[in-house]
Design an enzyme around this catalytic site. Structure first.
Site: not given
Length: 292
Positions: A143, A157
């Site tokens: 990501s 996250y």
């Protein structure tokens, strides 16, 4: 369109019930390859396997938090369907929002259990088959949040994805001599339905009220406004794995950054790192032991 001159690859993909996973299944099948689609809930993907397409698609239940023994057994059964596993894509994941001090290590453990340890269990279950066949490709879904984690509320996250990035880099070095490739996909904001959990608000700290409110607003307004097209992203992934389309004539990239925002964030972080090195180079280089 399928390239019938190539031997069909066998893909095992986690988290195929929606988002990137669903788009990837569609792209892989369009190229004439075979897919073992998995999801935590078999009910959510059982429609993918029908009597008419059983030669190309099989659906299996696979919860990446179910533990190494269960995952290894599931992958072994999947590998036996067509006798090999050519590509394994670690796509399953979840997003836990929360401010770091308010959420504490408990939330980090929940986040890492899905996004990091679950991924490692899938890799561990996959590698014996790829080592035996002396070939294979392992894809990690990273990501841009690993490059830009400094957004309040995204700490759990972003931290888990940064760990995945390091894991992918290390694994790539360890398995390269075994003819196994690693691809780290690093997407920005795409219009997917990531399994987001409720934002952690059980331990509010007054000093963080502005950051928490901002994070809650951002997470609420972002969903559905992303500019990235998941189908285009997964087409690019299949191109790279198969060495065709946008990847034709290019070397194996190792990294695949997807999205205008992701590219901008990676470039910005690299520039900050180089600028920091330039400014502090004299200090960095002054650390050797004094030798008489």
């Amino acid at each position: 369109m399928a390239d019938n001159t190539k031997t069909p690859l066998v893909w095992l993909i986690t988290g195929t019930s929606s988002g990137f996973g669903s788009a990837l299944v569609a792209s892989v099948l369009a190229r004439g390859d075979r897919v073992i689609a998995t999801s935590r809930s078999l009910e959510s993907i059982k429609h993918l396997e029908t009597p008419d397409n059983a030669d190309f698609v099989r659906a299996r239940e696979l919860d990446v938090t179910s533990g190494a023994a269960v995952i290894t057994a599931t992958i072994a059964e999947a590998a036996g369907i067509w006798g090999r596993l050519d590509v394994v894509v670690n796509n399953a994941g979840a997003g836990y929002g929360g401010l770091l001090e308010e959420a504490g290590s408990d939330l980090l453990r929940k986040q890492f259990d899905v996004n990091f340890f679950g991924v490692m269990d899938v890799v561990s279950g996959t590698l014996p088959h790829m080592r035996a066949q002396k070939a294979g490709t392992i894809v990690f879904m990273g990501s841009r949040s690993a490059w830009k984690p400094e957004i309040p509320g995204y700490g759990p996250y972003g931290s888990s994805k940064a760990a995945v990035h390091a894991l992918a880099d290390c694994l790539a070095a360890e398995v390269a001599p075994l003819n196994i490739r690693v691809l780290l996909v690093q997407p920005g904001s795409f219009r997917t339905a990531i399994a987001r959990q409720p934002f952690h608000t059980a331990n509010p700290i007054a000093e963080y009220d502005p950051f928490r409110n901002l994070a809650l607003t951002r997470m609420t307004t972002l969903m559905g406004s992303e500019r990235g097209d998941p189908a285009k992203a997964m087409e690019a992934v299949v191109d790279v794995v198969r060495g065709e389309g946008s990847a034709s004539g290019k070397k194996w990239p190792g990294y695949l950054v997807l999205g205008v925002d992701a590219e901008a964030d990676v470039r910005a972080k690299c520039k900050r790192a180089v600028d920091n090195l330039d400014e502090w180079s004299d200090v960095a280089k002054a650390m050797d032991l004094d030798v008489d």
